[in-house]
Write a protein that holds these residues in place. Structure first.
Motif, PDB file in Angstrom:
ATOM      1  N   LYS A  43      -8.783 131.439 -22.671  1.00 56.20           N
ATOM      2  CA  LYS A  43     -10.146 130.923 -22.523  1.00 56.20           C
ATOM      3  C   LYS A  43     -11.047 132.047 -22.054  1.00 56.20           C
ATOM      4  O   LYS A  43     -10.609 132.948 -21.324  1.00 56.20           O
ATOM      5  CB  LYS A  43     -10.184 129.761 -21.519  1.00 56.20           C
ATOM      6  N   LEU A  82     -15.001 121.999 -25.377  1.00 54.06           N
ATOM      7  CA  LEU A  82     -14.292 122.804 -24.380  1.00 54.06           C
ATOM      8  C   LEU A  82     -15.310 123.566 -23.547  1.00 54.06           C
ATOM      9  O   LEU A  82     -16.266 124.130 -24.075  1.00 54.06           O
ATOM     10  CB  LEU A  82     -13.348 123.801 -25.070  1.00 54.06           C
ATOM     11  N   ARG A  83     -15.100 123.562 -22.231  1.00 59.33           N
ATOM     12  CA  ARG A  83     -15.929 124.325 -21.298  1.00 59.33           C
ATOM     13  C   ARG A  83     -17.424 124.057 -21.483  1.00 59.33           C
ATOM     14  O   ARG A  83     -18.256 124.977 -21.475  1.00 59.33           O
ATOM     15  CB  ARG A  83     -15.628 125.819 -21.395  1.00 59.33           C
ATOM     16  N   LEU A 134      -9.442 120.667 -23.357  1.00 58.97           N
ATOM     17  CA  LEU A 134      -9.967 120.642 -24.725  1.00 58.97           C
ATOM     18  C   LEU A 134      -9.865 119.233 -25.294  1.00 58.97           C
ATOM     19  O   LEU A 134      -8.854 118.561 -25.133  1.00 58.97           O
ATOM     20  CB  LEU A 134      -9.201 121.626 -25.607  1.00 58.97           C
TER      21      LEU A 134
END
Length: 676
Positions: free
Chosen positions: A147, A98-99, A82
């Motif tokens: 997550k 994030l991601r 993150l």
């Protein structure tokens, strides 16, 4: 020294002493002792046999106690993969990545503090607005994170992940701390706790002044306070936060290249904001039942100007957003065993009473016109159930189901944009965990989730800025994802590796800057994440994370599939070593790669790499710390956008350009902490 500094320090000390007259003494009259102090690294806690995915975890205070950070929002970076950046002043919510998501200010990242949600629905600046500036870092006990949409207890905004901050109930000793640093940075903190009756009272106050490296002083004035009473069965906390600042927003690169402004210069001198929050939070437990209740008052006034003179060549494009609301709600969860299965059922409810939700045209900081002004009641609730089944001594199956509903009543200043309605969404979840050996576990996860959209987008008929017809958006944007994971815990080494897939049905958003909806397409993300925590020697810890994501729109024209702001690669980590029992040094790196800025990938941001150094020495009741932020004085961007803007004297229609907010230059902060 800034003339407000003595007043700030006097108030900080006075309030701390008034709030904690007996905090320096234990119940038997002896000076405060470290009776409950245990060094706990959250990353070292055993998750094998406990966790249901390879990407969830815990971060304890010891993980980040001696870690240099430049702003409170960077506490979120304790979650592997993150990134938290900033583009519009220290008092505003961070921008999160994030991601493979540019999460804006929190659209798909759910945040909680002591069980109370932080994200703001139907917010004046951005959906899911996640402002962590009210946290006092020294009072954070741990961060629990997940997550992906695989966890039944997580509802709105949790498609990419969730953060659950838990504050401390007591301190081993009261302390007073003062920090001074480059660019007029001053911070004072006082905190302590005392046993009283059947519980413990904790009180703290935190004040910050800062000008920043900007040509236009930021003039940040921020105060946080917390009072909390805790017993073994329940706690009640009252927190307050107030901040005001002048902001230097992102600026066009052409203005820097031409010499019109320096790298830390500004275009519009009348930008900035005010923010405030008051929260009363109750947490309790009775046997296997836990419950939370909260009442939050929140306000934001933010003045911005991103395009300068593109739309209005005379008065400029400056605008103001205002959000004032109360948020009321709670949650309950009950666990029990029956028929060899561990069951958990729970629910949550929330009501956002938004008294003023406004977008205004301004000039030189003065309101000149109203684009739209609304009042909104948004209420909702969720129910979830989860069953944990031990199929064998090594194999666990977790099945979950969540049902959420949102109702709304929008009362718009433009009557045709008013309306009522409701929507419901059902989200199944499943997880499989197999203990392959001692300290080794494999995971498989699937789940559906969602983020809610601004409900003004569900009732809109006419674009308030242009008067053109506007398309409505659904209340829910569904997500669907899966993950395969591996976790290894062997003595001093903890390692996790996951691969994930995540689809979002639509990235429709309500754009607070324009007061209308902006359509975006469905998206798909594939990625992998690696996280490491290692204690190779006594007093030495090494942690690291690396994450790669391929993010693309689905069902779009060829060559238009790149998602703006979707950073494909993130790297972070560091080493902390106790050179002697009283001397600790920490070195950390933070890197995020170049990202596409428009859909055809013809414009990209520059990569950003920062290193921070911290050195801390204990000397009896005194702890001294020196933090060097941006150790190598990198000149990278903190965030980059690509769009058209117009400066004075430029042609109508503006110029397409990259707009950057640079990372702050090298700076030094010196901290002295006194144990009282």
């Amino acid at each position: 020294m800034h003339p407000s500094i003595p007043r700030l320090l006097r108030k900080t000390v006075l309030l701390a002493l008034l709030a904690m007259p007996s905090a320096a003494w234990s119940a038997d009259g002896k000076a405060g002792e470290n009776r409950d102090e245990i060094v706990v690294y959250g990353r070292a806690l055993e998750q094998v046999g406990v966790a249901t995915s390879g990407s969830e975890g815990v971060v304890g205070y010891a993980d980040f106690e001696k870690r240099p950070i430049s702003r409170v929002g960077e506490l979120a970076e304790n979650v592997p993969g993150l990134i938290a950046t900033q583009h519009s002043g220290s008092g505003k919510a961070n921008q999160y990545f994030l991601r493979g998501f540019n999460l804006d200010h929190g659209t798909d990242l759910a945040g909680f503090v002591d069980g109370a949600p932080v994200n703001m629905r139907s917010h004046g600046h951005g959906q899911g607005y996640l402002d962590l500036n009210f946290l006092i870092p020294e009072l954070v006990e741990r961060i629990d994170y997940t997550k992906g949409p695989y966890h039944a207890a997580d509802g709105d905004f949790a498609s990419a992940g969730s953060l659950r901050f838990v504050t401390k109930n007591r301190l081993s000793q009261p302390f007073f701390e003062v920090t001074g640093g480059s660019f007029g940075y001053w911070r004072g903190v006082a905190a302590g706790s005392a046993d009283t009756g059947q519980g413990t009272v904790l009180a703290a106050i935190d004040g910050t002044l800062s000008n920043g490296p900007w040509v236009l002083d930021e003039d940040l004035r921020k105060v946080n306070a917390l009072v909390k009473y805790s017993t073994p069965d329940w706690s009640l906390g009252l927190a307050g936060y107030s901040s005001r600042w002048t902001s230097t927003d992102q600026v066009p690169e052409r203005a820097i290249a031409s010499g019109l402004i320096p790298r830390f210069g500004f275009i519009d001198p009348d930008l900035g904001g005010r923010s405030g929050r008051v929260a009363l939070t109750f947490n309790g437990k009775a046997g296997n039942t836990t419950f939370t209740a909260y009442a939050i008052g929140s306000r934001l006034q933010l003045t911005s100007n991103f395009t300068y003179f593109l739309d209005d060549p005379v008065n400029g494009d400056q605008f103001r957003q205002i959000d004032r609301r109360g948020v009321f709600g709670g949650s309950v969860s009950h666990a029990f065993d029956a028929a060899g299965i561990a069951w958990r059922f729970g629910g949550d409810t929330r009501w956002d009473r938004i008294g003023q939700l406004g977008l205004y045209r301004t000039s030189a900081g003065t309101v000149t016109a109203t684009v739209r002004q609304d009042q909104v009641d948004e209420y909702g609730g969720g129910l979830f159930g989860e069953a944990r089944i031990n199929a064998t001594s090594r194999l666990r199956l977790v099945l979950g189901l969540r049902v959420d509903a949102i109702g709304y009543n929008v009362r718009s200043g433009l009557a045709v944009n008013s309306g009522k309605g409701s929507a419901t969404i059902v989200s199944p979840k499943a997880a499989l965990a197999w203990k392959a050996g001692d300290g080794v576990e494999l995971y498989a996860n699937y789940g559906q989730g969602y983020h809610s959209n601004d409900v003004r987008g569900a009732t809109i008929t006419v674009d308030p800025a242009s008067g053109d017809p506007a398309n409505r958006v659904p209340v829910f944007a569904r997500s669907r994802g899966a993950e395969l994971g591996l976790r290894v815990e062997r003595g001093p080494l903890n390692v996790s590796l996951v691969g994930f897939w995540l689809d979002l049905a639509s990235e429709l958003v309500f754009v607070g800057d324009a007061g209308s909806t902006e359509p975006n397409d469905a998206s798909r993300r594939f990625g992998t994440e690696f996280a490491l925590f290692w204690r190779p020697l006594p007093g030495v810890t090494v942690d690291g994370t690396a994450a790669y994501t391929r993010a693309r729109f689905r069902g779009v024209a060829p060559g238009q599939a790149f998602i703006p702001g979707a950073t494909p690669f993130v790297l972070g980590g560091g080493i902390s070593a106790s050179m002697t029992p009283s001397l600790t040094a920490t070195l950390r790196i933070r890197h995020f790669a170049s990202a596409p800025l428009i859909e055809d990938n013809s414009q990209k941001s520059d990569a950003t790499t920062l290193m921070n150094l911290g050195v801390y020495r204990e000397a009896g009741r005194l702890r001294l710390g020196i933090d060097v932020l941006n150790l190598f004085n990198a000149r990278d961007p903190d965030i980059t956008y690509f769009y058209a803007s117009r400066l004075r004297g430029e042609p109508a229609g503006g110029i397409d350009d990259r707009h950057i907010h640079p990372v702050e230059p090298r700076q030094v902060r010196v901290t002295a902490r006194f144990l009282l």
